[in-house]
Each structure stands twice: as C-alpha cells, then as structure tokens.
Motif scaffolding. Sequence first.
Motif, PDB file in Angstrom:
ATOM      1  N   GLY A   1       0.659  -1.357  -0.055  1.00 53.74           N
ATOM      2  CA  GLY A   1      -0.220   0.060  -0.022  1.00 53.74           C
ATOM      3  C   GLY A   1       0.682   1.346  -0.032  1.00 53.74           C
ATOM      4  O   GLY A   1       0.375   2.519  -0.310  1.00 53.74           O
ATOM      5  N   SER A   2       2.128   1.297   0.048  1.00 58.78           N
ATOM      6  CA  SER A   2       2.924   2.621   0.037  1.00 58.78           C
ATOM      7  C   SER A   2       3.053   2.555  -1.294  1.00 58.78           C
ATOM      8  O   SER A   2       2.952   1.704  -2.284  1.00 58.78           O
ATOM      9  CB  SER A   2       4.577   2.153   0.792  1.00 58.78           C
ATOM     10  OG  SER A   2       5.045   1.334  -0.423  1.00 58.78           O
ATOM     11  N   ASP A   3       3.663   4.088  -1.771  1.00 57.98           N
ATOM     12  CA  ASP A   3       3.818   4.391  -3.129  1.00 57.98           C
ATOM     13  C   ASP A   3       5.385   4.054  -3.460  1.00 57.98           C
ATOM     14  O   ASP A   3       5.447   4.655  -4.453  1.00 57.98           O
ATOM     15  CB  ASP A   3       3.443   5.820  -3.293  1.00 57.98           C
ATOM     16  CG  ASP A   3       4.163   6.569  -2.420  1.00 57.98           C
ATOM     17  OD1 ASP A   3       4.234   7.959  -2.772  1.00 57.98           O
ATOM     18  OD2 ASP A   3       5.310   6.232  -1.773  1.00 57.98           O
ATOM     19  N   ARG A   4       5.931   3.498  -2.729  1.00 58.34           N
ATOM     20  CA  ARG A   4       7.407   3.229  -3.024  1.00 58.34           C
ATOM     21  C   ARG A   4       7.682   2.460  -4.294  1.00 58.34           C
ATOM     22  O   ARG A   4       8.494   2.924  -5.319  1.00 58.34           O
ATOM     23  CB  ARG A   4       8.211   2.264  -1.960  1.00 58.34           C
ATOM     24  CG  ARG A   4       9.517   2.025  -2.525  1.00 58.34           C
ATOM     25  CD  ARG A   4      10.318   1.381  -1.153  1.00 58.34           C
ATOM     26  NE  ARG A   4       9.920   0.252  -0.506  1.00 58.34           N
ATOM     27  CZ  ARG A   4      10.112  -0.889  -0.743  1.00 58.34           C
ATOM     28  NH1 ARG A   4      10.924  -0.921  -2.000  1.00 58.34           N
ATOM     29  NH2 ARG A   4       9.699  -2.005  -0.118  1.00 58.34           N
ATOM     30  N   ASP A   5       6.842   1.515  -4.486  1.00 51.25           N
ATOM     31  CA  ASP A   5       7.053   0.731  -5.910  1.00 51.25           C
ATOM     32  C   ASP A   5       6.493   1.544  -7.119  1.00 51.25           C
ATOM     33  O   ASP A   5       7.066   1.439  -8.155  1.00 51.25           O
ATOM     34  CB  ASP A   5       6.073  -0.436  -5.767  1.00 51.25           C
ATOM     35  CG  ASP A   5       6.672  -1.479  -4.565  1.00 51.25           C
ATOM     36  OD1 ASP A   5       5.685  -2.246  -4.137  1.00 51.25           O
ATOM     37  OD2 ASP A   5       7.933  -1.431  -4.597  1.00 51.25           O
ATOM     38  N   GLY A   6       5.646   2.579  -6.749  1.00 52.36           N
ATOM     39  CA  GLY A   6       5.135   3.409  -7.866  1.00 52.36           C
ATOM     40  C   GLY A   6       6.029   4.536  -8.326  1.00 52.36           C
ATOM     41  O   GLY A   6       5.992   4.913  -9.493  1.00 52.36           O
ATOM     42  N   VAL A   7       7.008   4.938  -7.504  1.00 51.92           N
ATOM     43  CA  VAL A   7       8.042   5.974  -7.658  1.00 51.92           C
ATOM     44  C   VAL A   7       9.436   5.464  -8.096  1.00 51.92           C
ATOM     45  O   VAL A   7      10.396   6.215  -8.553  1.00 51.92           O
ATOM     46  CB  VAL A   7       8.073   7.106  -6.873  1.00 51.92           C
ATOM     47  CG1 VAL A   7       6.834   7.746  -6.483  1.00 51.92           C
ATOM     48  CG2 VAL A   7       8.574   6.620  -5.571  1.00 51.92           C
ATOM     49  N   ASP A   8       9.955   4.006  -7.688  1.00 49.17           N
ATOM     50  CA  ASP A   8      10.826   3.675  -7.826  1.00 49.17           C
ATOM     51  C   ASP A   8      11.087   2.673  -8.772  1.00 49.17           C
ATOM     52  O   ASP A   8      10.204   2.410  -9.648  1.00 49.17           O
ATOM     53  CB  ASP A   8      10.922   2.775  -6.592  1.00 49.17           C
ATOM     54  CG  ASP A   8      12.414   2.551  -6.074  1.00 49.17           C
ATOM     55  OD1 ASP A   8      13.570   2.955  -6.804  1.00 49.17           O
ATOM     56  OD2 ASP A   8      12.643   1.845  -5.090  1.00 49.17           O
ATOM     57  N   TRP A   9      12.435   2.177  -8.776  1.00 47.86           N
ATOM     58  CA  TRP A   9      12.488   1.009  -9.962  1.00 47.86           C
ATOM     59  C   TRP A   9      13.105  -0.122  -8.942  1.00 47.86           C
ATOM     60  O   TRP A   9      13.284   0.098  -7.830  1.00 47.86           O
ATOM     61  CB  TRP A   9      13.750   1.262 -10.876  1.00 47.86           C
ATOM     62  CG  TRP A   9      14.951   1.944 -10.523  1.00 47.86           C
ATOM     63  CD1 TRP A   9      16.125   0.978 -10.120  1.00 47.86           C
ATOM     64  CD2 TRP A   9      15.359   3.208 -10.740  1.00 47.86           C
ATOM     65  NE1 TRP A   9      16.981   1.681  -9.760  1.00 47.86           N
ATOM     66  CE2 TRP A   9      16.915   3.007 -10.080  1.00 47.86           C
ATOM     67  CE3 TRP A   9      14.964   4.401 -11.224  1.00 47.86           C
ATOM     68  CZ2 TRP A   9      17.648   4.470 -10.042  1.00 47.86           C
ATOM     69  CZ3 TRP A   9      15.688   5.628 -10.928  1.00 47.86           C
ATOM     70  CH2 TRP A   9      16.993   5.381 -10.496  1.00 47.86           C
ATOM     71  N   THR A  10      13.313  -1.363  -9.544  1.00 51.06           N
ATOM     72  CA  THR A  10      13.980  -2.290  -8.650  1.00 51.06           C
ATOM     73  C   THR A  10      15.155  -2.923  -9.678  1.00 51.06           C
ATOM     74  O   THR A  10      15.327  -2.572 -10.409  1.00 51.06           O
ATOM     75  CB  THR A  10      12.614  -3.421  -8.372  1.00 51.06           C
ATOM     76  OG1 THR A  10      13.357  -4.445  -7.483  1.00 51.06           O
ATOM     77  CG2 THR A  10      12.055  -4.057  -9.656  1.00 51.06           C
ATOM     78  N   SER A  11      15.616  -3.897  -8.912  1.00 54.83           N
ATOM     79  CA  SER A  11      16.655  -4.655  -9.639  1.00 54.83           C
ATOM     80  C   SER A  11      16.431  -6.196  -9.812  1.00 54.83           C
ATOM     81  O   SER A  11      15.613  -6.840  -9.239  1.00 54.83           O
ATOM     82  CB  SER A  11      17.869  -4.812  -8.513  1.00 54.83           C
ATOM     83  OG  SER A  11      18.185  -3.471  -8.272  1.00 54.83           O
ATOM     84  N   ALA A  12      16.850  -6.360 -11.221  1.00 53.87           N
ATOM     85  CA  ALA A  12      16.625  -7.778 -11.718  1.00 53.87           C
ATOM     86  C   ALA A  12      17.750  -8.078 -12.558  1.00 53.87           C
ATOM     87  O   ALA A  12      18.294  -7.271 -13.406  1.00 53.87           O
ATOM     88  CB  ALA A  12      15.170  -8.010 -12.308  1.00 53.87           C
ATOM     89  N   ALA A  13      18.161  -9.441 -12.674  1.00 55.33           N
ATOM     90  CA  ALA A  13      19.175  -9.821 -13.679  1.00 55.33           C
ATOM     91  C   ALA A  13      18.433 -10.106 -14.784  1.00 55.33           C
ATOM     92  O   ALA A  13      17.317 -11.070 -14.915  1.00 55.33           O
ATOM     93  CB  ALA A  13      20.127 -11.030 -13.231  1.00 55.33           C
ATOM     94  N   VAL A  14      18.375  -9.451 -16.125  1.00 48.93           N
ATOM     95  CA  VAL A  14      17.831  -9.709 -17.307  1.00 48.93           C
ATOM     96  C   VAL A  14      19.078  -9.882 -18.279  1.00 48.93           C
ATOM     97  O   VAL A  14      20.190  -9.428 -18.181  1.00 48.93           O
ATOM     98  CB  VAL A  14      16.899  -8.608 -17.487  1.00 48.93           C
ATOM     99  CG1 VAL A  14      15.907  -8.503 -16.562  1.00 48.93           C
ATOM    100  CG2 VAL A  14      17.554  -7.301 -17.604  1.00 48.93           C
ATOM    101  N   VAL A  15      18.544 -10.369 -19.440  1.00 45.17           N
ATOM    102  CA  VAL A  15      19.777 -10.561 -20.835  1.00 45.17           C
ATOM    103  C   VAL A  15      20.044  -9.252 -21.245  1.00 45.17           C
ATOM    104  O   VAL A  15      19.051  -8.275 -21.473  1.00 45.17           O
ATOM    105  CB  VAL A  15      18.994 -11.260 -21.682  1.00 45.17           C
ATOM    106  CG1 VAL A  15      19.783 -11.385 -22.938  1.00 45.17           C
ATOM    107  CG2 VAL A  15      18.593 -12.811 -21.243  1.00 45.17           C
ATOM    108  N   SER A  16      21.105  -8.788 -20.878  1.00 46.43           N
ATOM    109  CA  SER A  16      21.619  -7.422 -21.411  1.00 46.43           C
ATOM    110  C   SER A  16      21.188  -7.043 -22.837  1.00 46.43           C
ATOM    111  O   SER A  16      21.514  -7.871 -23.733  1.00 46.43           O
ATOM    112  CB  SER A  16      23.074  -7.204 -20.997  1.00 46.43           C
ATOM    113  OG  SER A  16      23.357  -5.813 -21.659  1.00 46.43           O
ATOM    114  N   ASP A  17      21.049  -5.864 -23.194  1.00 50.15           N
ATOM    115  CA  ASP A  17      20.849  -5.442 -24.569  1.00 50.15           C
ATOM    116  C   ASP A  17      21.897  -4.554 -25.082  1.00 50.15           C
ATOM    117  O   ASP A  17      21.934  -3.748 -25.886  1.00 50.15           O
ATOM    118  CB  ASP A  17      19.481  -4.798 -25.023  1.00 50.15           C
ATOM    119  CG  ASP A  17      19.400  -3.429 -23.932  1.00 50.15           C
ATOM    120  OD1 ASP A  17      20.239  -3.222 -23.187  1.00 50.15           O
ATOM    121  OD2 ASP A  17      18.336  -2.755 -24.056  1.00 50.15           O
TER     122      ASP A  17
END
Length: 338
Positions: free
Chosen positions: A262-278
């Motif tokens: 219910g916080s807005d942290r996820d709305g204004v933020d990004w997160t980190s994930a390991a994804v295939v680099s472009d």
Amino acid sequence: AAKPVTVTLTGAGGQIGYALLFRIASGQLLGPDVPIRLRMLEIPSGAAAAAGTALELQDCAFPLLHSVDVTTDLAEAFDGTNVALLVGSRPRGPGMERGDLLQANGTIFGPQGAAINEGAADDVRVVVVGNPANTNALIAAAHAPDVPSDRFTALTRLDHNRALGLLAAHLELPVGQLSGVTIWGNHSATQYPDVFHAQANGTPITDLVDEAWLQNEFIPRVAKRGAEIIAVRGGSSVASAANATIDHMRQWVGGTGSGRDGSDRDGVDWTSAAVVSDGSYGVPAGLVSSFPVRSVNGCWEIVQGLAIEEFSRVRIDASVAELIEERDAVRALGLIRD
Ligand code: NAI
C-alpha cells in the motif's frame, strides 16, 4: 472465474520451496483473484519432502489452490507453465571447483530450458534463484531458442531488498521513504549495490552518507550479506530469498507500481533484476546481468539514461567481468554455444 495460472517450482522439497509455496498458494504471488495450478519438481531424493509439503498445502484449504502435482519428470513439470521459479540447483560444496559447479548446473538448467521451450505456455516467465543464478539463467535461455530471451531472468531482488534494509537502518528511516537503489552485475560477492541515484524523501542519499561508509561498510555488507546470515543464523537465507522471489515475479507480472504494502514506494521507484543485457550501460549484450528495471505491461525494461560516475563504473565493470568469465567457462564446457 479467472483461468488458473500454472506455476512450476523446482527444488520444491527444499528450504526456499517450503518458504515459497504457502505464499504462492495464498495469493501473494499473483493476487487474490488468480487460481493457481502448482507443479512441484524435485529429484528423487527430494520427492518425499515435496510430497509432504503437498499434503500440508492441502491442509491449508487455500481457496485459490486449484491443484498440486509433485513430479520428477521435466516434461510434466513444465507442461503449460506460465510462471517458472527455478530454485533447485547444485550449490558449491566444500572443495568444489568452479568448473565442476558450472558443469553440474549445466546438466540441470540446460534440460530445464529445453523442457520450457518444448512445453511451457506462450507467456512463460522464468526466474532463476538457484546459484550461480545469472549463469544458470543464461544456460536455460540458451536451451530455449523459441522463447524470447527476455523471459529468462535471475534473482537479484534479495540483494536489492538487503540494500534497502541496511540503508534504512543506517539512516533510521522507514524503508518506504527510500527509492532509486540499484544492484548491478552478478548475484555474487562482486555485485555492486549503487546508491548514487537513490533518494530518501527526495534528498540524495549521497548527501546523507559519506563515501567511506559506502565503500567500507555498505557495499561489502550488502555483497556479503549471504555469508553474514549463514554465520549468524547457522544456515543460508531462506525466508528472505522466498520473499524476494515473490517480489520479483509479482512486480514482473503486475508492474513495478503494484506495491502490495500500500506504500507508493513501488510506484516511484525502480527495482533490480538480472535480465538479458541489450548492451545498456556497456554490459555486453546477451549476458544475464542485474540492472535497474521497471516492469511495464508485464515486460521488464532497463531504466535508461542514468549517469554512471567513475566510482560506479569500475565496480560495475568488475562484476560484469566475472559474468563474462562464467559465460566463457560454460561455453568452453559446451553447455552453451557462441
Ligand atoms: P535446499 O538444498 O534446501 O533445496 C534445494 C532443493 O532443490 C533440494 O530439495 C533438491 O533436492 C532440489 N533439487 C536439486 N536439483 C534439482 C533438480 N535438478 N530439479 C529439481 N529439484 C532439484 O536449498 P535452498 O536453501 O532451498 O536453496 C536453493 C538454491 O537457492 C541454492 O542454490 C541457493 O544457493 C540459492 N539461493 C539463491 C538466492 C538468490 O538471491 N538468488 C538466495 C538464497 C539462496
């Protein structure tokens, strides 16, 4: 009623599996309206533990739990899979050489990638948790030529959450007031937790902490938190790893704006994930590396345009160098082709 979503969990009889399954079945992964068809994959030595957990799942009488299957058969496990959580792996044992570790995991993640290629649903999303997670994801993706490579990811959300937690404790602020933290590179001790774009209530973190603390305390403590947990707890991270796995997949499917707290942290933020680099940020294309990411319409995108200072550049490059070494080693073992 919504159509059931098929969730496949490997290593379902293990510790992280036990911490994950009840949260998945209670609706914390995909939301309170989505029925779950669970497939629990194990190897024969873990099948009884998985079967016992399946009995307990039944005893929870979760309204969303459509069905539970325990299997040691890859084709059965990944048939129609929408969400694949690849937790079971062969972690490094005492005296195990890196080549042996990569070889052992190649024989796990190659066939799993092939089974996903063969049988999974068109919208399949895969997160690798089992270590070495980035390179295991690379191997799985290489064996699934018909699945877009952006569907294969590895977990660095635990590192991201560890960075948030340590920063919040140091600044004596609630975690919800922090945003803009990034984990770069490999899920290993070479990872780089970056706060140069992070804020606390709009104030740059770099105005609140000094460089000596970042360099001597924060960065090594985040990077070695797994070892700290083992030393203090007497066992590896389990519930926090399961929690991060839920966070990763919930936001991939639902978007980075869908914070369940219910916080807005996820709305204004990004997160980190390991994804295939472009190729973003100078990370060679094709490597599975951690980036700042947002999920939009069910797809990860790498957050673009962040300025990278020299302090960060050398640390990102060092972790990426390790990923290149791991990739070259699995190539040399014939586990992936060029
Ligand atoms: P665990 O040893 O309790 O459970 C692993 C389970 O996987 C065992 O039941 C084993 O039988 C099963 N398994 C092994 N090979 C399999 C295969 N080919 N197919 C299906 N199942 C298989 O270990 P735990 O604590 O659950 O950790 C699992 C993995 O997660 C480890 O590799 C660990 O290093 C990694 N990990 C990753 C983290 C991350 O942030 N990426 C954090 C914490 C752990």
